[in-house]
Enzyme design. Structure first.
Site, short mmCIF file in Angstrom:
data_model
loop_
_atom_site.label_atom_id
_atom_site.label_comp_id
_atom_site.label_asym_id
_atom_site.label_seq_id
_atom_site.Cartn_x
_atom_site.Cartn_y
_atom_site.Cartn_z
N GLN A 80 0.82 -1.21 0.00
CA GLN A 80 0.00 0.00 0.00
C GLN A 80 0.86 1.27 0.00
O GLN A 80 0.47 2.30 -0.55
CB GLN A 80 -0.95 0.01 1.21
CG GLN A 80 -2.03 -1.05 1.14
CD GLN A 80 -1.66 -2.29 1.93
OE1 GLN A 80 -0.49 -2.64 2.03
NE2 GLN A 80 -2.66 -2.97 2.50
N ASP A 131 -6.15 2.11 12.77
CA ASP A 131 -7.42 1.45 12.50
C ASP A 131 -8.28 1.29 13.74
O ASP A 131 -9.50 1.18 13.64
CB ASP A 131 -7.16 0.08 11.86
CG ASP A 131 -6.70 0.22 10.42
OD1 ASP A 131 -7.55 0.12 9.52
OD2 ASP A 131 -5.50 0.46 10.20
#
Length: 363
Positions: free
Chosen positions: A213, A254
Site C-alpha cells: 500500500q 485502524d
C-alpha cells in the site's frame, strides 16, 4: 457492478468513495485501489454484497473510508427488500449492517458508521410514514458521516503540521491519505498541511508488505501532489533513521484502545521500536471515530488474519514453496508507551495516556 476506467481524476482531493444518484436509485461509487497505480478505475456497487466484497478485498480500504463505504452500503441494503413499508426498509437496513460487519474485524470506523445507520433507522422509523422519506434520511446520515470525515481530516492536518519543522524527513507506513478517507487523509493530512505552510518536508514511504500500500498508494498520492517522496522497503526503515534522514514518523490507525494502544497496518510496531531506538518522535494521526474506548488496551483489539496467498502469490506470482505454512496478520498493535502523541481533529494528545485520551475524546 459496473466499471468506469475513463475518469483519471487528478484533482488535489480524491473522492475515494461516494454516493451517485438518488436514495431510491443511486449507487456507491468507489476507486478500485487494488488496481493502482497502474490503472485508475471507479466501480459502481449496486448491492450490499458488492460493497461487502469491495471492503473485504481491499478495493476500498483505510479505516475512515471503510466506514463511509459501509454507511452507503447500508443504504443499498435498506431498499433491497422493497419500499412498500417503513418496516421493510427498517428490517432490510438491519440485515445489511449485520452483513457488512462481517467484512473486516479490526477497523472500528466500520462498526461506528454502521451503528450510526442503525440508530438513525430506529429513530426515524417511528417518526416517518413514507418509506421513501426514510431512505432519504438514511442517505443524509451517510453523507453526514462523509462530510464529517472531510472536516476531521483538515483539522488533523492543521494540528499535526505544527509538530513538524521545515526540511524534516518524515517516515510513514502503509497508506493514510486521501485514498483512505473522505478527503485529505490522516497521516498524510499532516504532511500535506505542512507542505502548504511551506515547510518542505521530505517523505520516506515504507512499501508496506505484503500488499504494498505504501508503494502503490502513498507514493502515488504524494507524487501527484508534488510532495518530495522516497520509496523504501520495509526493512530499510531503521537504516534510514540511523543515517539521520528521518526526524519524525507519522502513521494512521485502524483502532485505538482506551489506554492509547494502537492497531495499524502490520509493520507499524517495528517502525515504532526503531523510532524509539533512534530517539525519533512517533506520531499517530486518527479521527475521534477511530478510538474504541470500550476496549481497555491493545490486547483486546481483534486482529484480522488474511489469505496466505497474499504472501505466497503476491500479485499473481509464486514467491514461496507450494504448501508452506503462512502467518498473515493484517495489523499489529503499537503500545501507547512508544507513541509520542496522538493527533486528532480535536487536538494533540500528549502523552498518549488513558487520562489524556479521556479528557479530550471522552469516556
Amino acid at each position: 457492478m459496473t466499471v468506469d476506467s475513463s475518469d483519471n481524476d487528478l484533482s488535489p482531493t480524491i473522492e475515494t468513495v461516494g454516493w451517485v444518484g438518488s436514495a431510491q436509485n443511486g449507487c456507491v461509487r468507489l476507486i478500485d485501489q487494488t488496481l493502482l497505480p497502474g490503472m485508475f478505475t471507479r466501480i459502481d456497487c449496486q448491492t450490499v454484497d458488492q460493497v461487502w466484497e469491495a471492503i473485504k478485498m481491499l478495493r476500498v480500504r483505510g479505516a475512515p473510508a471503510i466506514g463511509i463505504a459501509a454507511a452507503f452500503g447500508a443504504l443499498l441494503g435498506a431498499r433491497s427488500q422493497g419500499t412498500e413499508s417503513i418496516e421493510s426498509v427498517r428490517s432490510a437496513l438491519h440485515d445489511a449492517t449485520a452483513h457488512l460487519r462481517t467484512s473486516r474485524p479490526t477497523a472500528v470506523n466500520l462498526f461506528w458508521a454502521l451503528d450510526r445507520m442503525d440508530r438513525t433507522v430506529e429513530a426515524e422509523a417511528s417518526r416517518l410514514s413514507d418509506p421513501s422519506a426514510l431512505l432519504e434520511r438514511l442517505l443524509t446520515e451517510a453523507r453526514a458521516i462523509q462530510d464529517e470525515d472531510r472536516a476531521m481530516c483538515r483539522s488533523i492536518g492543521r494540528f499535526g503540521a505544527e509538530l513538524l519543522k521545515p526540511g524534516q524527513g518524515v517516515l510513514t507506513h502503509c497508506n493514510a491519505g486521501g485514498l483512505a478517507t473522505a478527503d485529505y487523509g490522516t497521516a498524510l493530512a499532516v504532511i500535506f498541511s505542512a507542505a502548504e505552510q511551506g515547510k518542505s518536508v521530505h517523505v520516506f514511504a515504507d512499501e508496506t508488505r505484503p500488499l504494498l500500500q505504501g508503494a502503490r498508494l502513498t507514493a502515488w498520492e504524494l507524487q501527484r501532489r508534488g510532495i518530495p517522496v522516497t520509496l523504501i522497503c520495509d526493512n530499510m526503515a531503521a537504516q534510514v533513521m540511523k543515517e539521520g534522514r528521518v526526524q519524525a514518523v507519522v502513521v494512521g490507525a485502524d483502532r485505538i484502545a482506551a489506554n492509547g494502544d494502537t492497531a495499524n497496518k502490520i509493520g507499524t510496531y517495528s517502525v515504532a521500536l526503531a523510532a524509539r531506538a533512534h530517539d525519533i518522535p512517533f506520531y499517530v494521526a486518527a479521527p475521534s471515530s477511530t478510538f474504541d474506548l470500550s476496549l481497555p488496551d491493545g490486547a483486546s483489539i481483534p486482529i484480522e488474519q488474511r489469505d496466505p496467498r497474499e504472501i505466497t502469490h503476491g500479485f499473481g506470482y509464486a514467491t514461496a514453496p507450494e504448501g508452506i505454512e503462512v502467518y498473515n496478520p493484517a495489523f499489529d498493535v503499537t503500545p501507547a508507551t512508544l507513541i509520542t502523541a496522538l493527533i486528532t481533529e480535536r487536538g494533540v494528545i500528549r502523552p498518549a495516556t488513558r487520562e489524556a485520551i479521556r479528557d479530550l475524546i471522552g469516556s
